[in-house]
Scaffold this motif. Structure first.
Motif, short mmCIF file in Angstrom:
data_model
loop_
_atom_site.label_atom_id
_atom_site.label_comp_id
_atom_site.label_asym_id
_atom_site.label_seq_id
_atom_site.Cartn_x
_atom_site.Cartn_y
_atom_site.Cartn_z
N ALA A 330 0.85 -1.20 0.00
CA ALA A 330 0.00 0.00 0.00
C ALA A 330 0.88 1.24 0.00
O ALA A 330 1.95 1.26 0.61
N GLU A 331 0.39 2.28 -0.67
CA GLU A 331 1.09 3.56 -0.70
C GLU A 331 0.10 4.64 -1.15
O GLU A 331 -0.68 4.41 -2.09
N TYR A 332 0.13 5.79 -0.47
CA TYR A 332 -0.79 6.89 -0.76
C TYR A 332 0.01 8.18 -0.76
O TYR A 332 0.57 8.56 0.27
N ASP A 333 0.06 8.87 -1.92
CA ASP A 333 1.01 9.96 -2.13
C ASP A 333 0.35 11.29 -2.43
O ASP A 333 -0.59 11.36 -3.22
N PHE A 334 0.91 12.35 -1.85
CA PHE A 334 0.85 13.70 -2.41
C PHE A 334 2.24 13.95 -3.00
O PHE A 334 3.24 13.91 -2.27
N GLU A 335 2.33 14.22 -4.30
CA GLU A 335 3.63 14.46 -4.94
C GLU A 335 3.52 15.69 -5.83
O GLU A 335 2.73 15.71 -6.79
N TRP A 354 -1.77 3.36 -4.48
CA TRP A 354 -1.12 2.19 -5.07
C TRP A 354 -1.67 0.91 -4.43
O TRP A 354 -1.73 0.80 -3.20
N GLU A 355 -2.01 -0.05 -5.29
CA GLU A 355 -2.36 -1.39 -4.83
C GLU A 355 -1.12 -2.28 -4.81
O GLU A 355 -0.81 -2.93 -3.84
N ASN A 366 -2.65 1.05 -9.84
CA ASN A 366 -2.81 2.26 -9.04
C ASN A 366 -3.95 3.10 -9.59
O ASN A 366 -4.55 2.78 -10.60
N GLN A 367 -4.22 4.18 -8.90
CA GLN A 367 -5.26 5.13 -9.30
C GLN A 367 -4.76 6.52 -8.91
O GLN A 367 -4.16 6.68 -7.85
#
Length: 475
Positions: A330-335, A354-355, A366-367
């Motif tokens: 799992a990963e969840y980003d502000f970039e 990210w899955e 991902n989405q």
């Protein structure tokens, strides 16, 4: 990102192509009652190109209601059938409202049909203003194409009207105001129910397990940093420029007004050996559902030296990839990319859920959401995760909503970093450096807070003189 995802370097270089076809949430739209009393819009469409190299949906939004409609609340979707294996790039050729005030993102449909499995969602920034009753936006000359400029097929696209050579109402393009469908018919099987009117209480929710840090430290060697569960990265590895080092001494702390600020300074003189990246992350991977928030100052220009480096400025959560395509990653980003990169020519803000992925050969699930605009300055970033969705907010406004298949299955760490994708954006050997600042970080376990509740909770900690608290239990 942390050293636990060194493989993310090639992954990020390909992220634009992957993300462009995974897009925003999977809810499509259909004709339903107006968003609020007096609020109603229609969408007019004309096609500008029937050729095989790009799609050119030219659009107008018309206010047919009795009250003004803030365009920042309007979303329009154009539906199409993606070509096999294709990723797409959006562009605005010209618009009466100004291309800088119009956004375009790609999404996937929950229920693909023979004529639609993707959509282009068109939105507006606050700079587009308010549409008065009876007024329209004027021309929005939009286009999109395959990212590699290979031929594409429009003939099987749901929203495409080859005979529509002048503007007229077009119900195969849909619109929402404030999240509520007001115009058009979505492809079959993708009809939603209206979004309930949200509430936005400003009082903090009941006390629960939480992490709050005001980043009130004397420097990167302050023992309190480690005691409070943070690691200032010093080990080598990706992501970013090969041969770069991660420099803990470039993480500093200072007062700005009454608030304490953490500053991440990354620098280069045009070589891998001279490049210094910065990262601060929690040592524990114990954060999962709930609310994540930080106030972050992004920078478009260097503190000194020539501009142009492909810098990535971030706030994200992550766990380790145990095996290629492991489904518990799992990963969840502000970039934020102030100077572009990954195929983008200028500034862009991404939020990505990210899955999983495989680094070699490259494959990703991902989405993402994106806005091509400058985000220089301070911004309130909020991410919420519950059992149904992942929602990203920027400055109190919903930025992206991603669906349940991307929810985390294992706890994660919380991270901030700033790094250079490569050295191709600016080839000078003159030293230059970039700053990313962080005011605070907050995580509230298993509670979904509104942005207003986040602000109230942070204010309550500060009013009580609480600079740090961590009651989130170990996993």
């Amino acid at each position: 990102m942390s050293d636990q995802t060194r493989a993310r370097t090639p992954r990020l270089r390909a992220a634009l192509a992957v993300a462009a076809v995974t897009g925003l949430g999977a809810t499509a739209l259909t004709a339903l009652p107006a968003a609020a009393a007096g609020e109603a819009v229609t969408v007019q469409y004309r096609q500008s190109a029937t050729g095989s190299d790009q799609v050119e949906p030219w659009l107008k939004v018309v206010n047919t209601g009795t009250t003004g409609v803030p365009l920042s609340q309007v979303k329009v979707r154009y539906y199409f059938k993606a070509d096999a294996g294709a990723s797409y790039t959006y562009a605005c050729s010209w618009a009466v409202k100004g291309c800088a005030n119009i956004t375009g993102t790609f999404g996937t449909l929950a229920h693909p049909t023979a004529t639609a499995d993707r959509y282009l969602e068109v939105g507006f920034t606050a700079g587009a203003g308010t549409l008065a009753p009876g007024a329209d936006t004027g021309d929005m000359q939009l286009r999109f194409h395959r990212s590699n400029w290979q031929p594409l097929n429009q003939s099987d696209d749901y929203s495409f009207g080859p005979a529509q050579t002048s503007y007229a109402n077009w119900t195969k393009v849909t619109a929402t105001v404030g999240g509520v469908p007001v115009w058009g018919t979505a492809p079959a099987g993708n009809d939603p129910t209206p979004t309930p009117t949200p509430t936005d209480p400003t009082t903090p929710p009941p006390t629960g397990a939480a992490l709050f840090d005001d980043f009130d430290y004397t420097g990167h060697t302050d023992p309190a940093i480690g005691n409070h569960g943070w690691s200032v990265r010093s080990n080598s590895g990706g992501p970013g420029v090969p041969g770069a080092t991660w420099a803990p001494e470039n993480v500093t702390f200072a007062k700005e007004g009454t608030n304490s600020i953490m500053n991440l300074r990354s620098s280069t003189a045009g070589t891998g050996e001279s490049t210094r990246h910065t990262e601060v992350l929690t040592k524990a991977t114990k954060f999962k559902n709930g609310t994540y928030a930080a106030r972050v100052r992004f920078s478009d220009a260097p503190v000194s030296g020539p501009d142009g480096d492909r810098v990535v400025q971030t706030f994200f959560t992550i766990n380790d990839l145990k095996a290629p395509m492991a489904d518990d990653y799992a990963e969840y980003d502000f970039e934020y990319l102030p100077n572009g990169g990954w195929g983008e020519p200028a500034n862009i803000l991404y939020t990505t859920s990210w899955e999983t992925y495989r680094p070699d050969p490259w494959e990703a699930v991902n989405q993402h959401s994106e806005v091509r605009a400058s985000y220089a300055g301070w911004h309130d970033l909020v991410l919420t995760i519950d059992d149904n969705s992942i929602v990203y907010y920027v400055d109190g406004q919903e930025f992206g909503r991603h669906d349940a298949r991307y929810l985390p299955e294992r706890p994660m760490s919380i991270n901030f970093n700033q790094w250079l994708i490569d050295l191709a954006g600016q080839t000078s050997t003159t030293p230059r450096s970039y700053d990313q600042k962080v005011d605070y970080v907050l995580h509230v376990k298993d509670q979904v807070l509104t942005p207003a509740q986040v602000a109230a909770k942070v204010a309550a900690y500060r009013s009580a003189g609480t600079a740090f608290v961590d009651t989130v239990p170990a996993p």
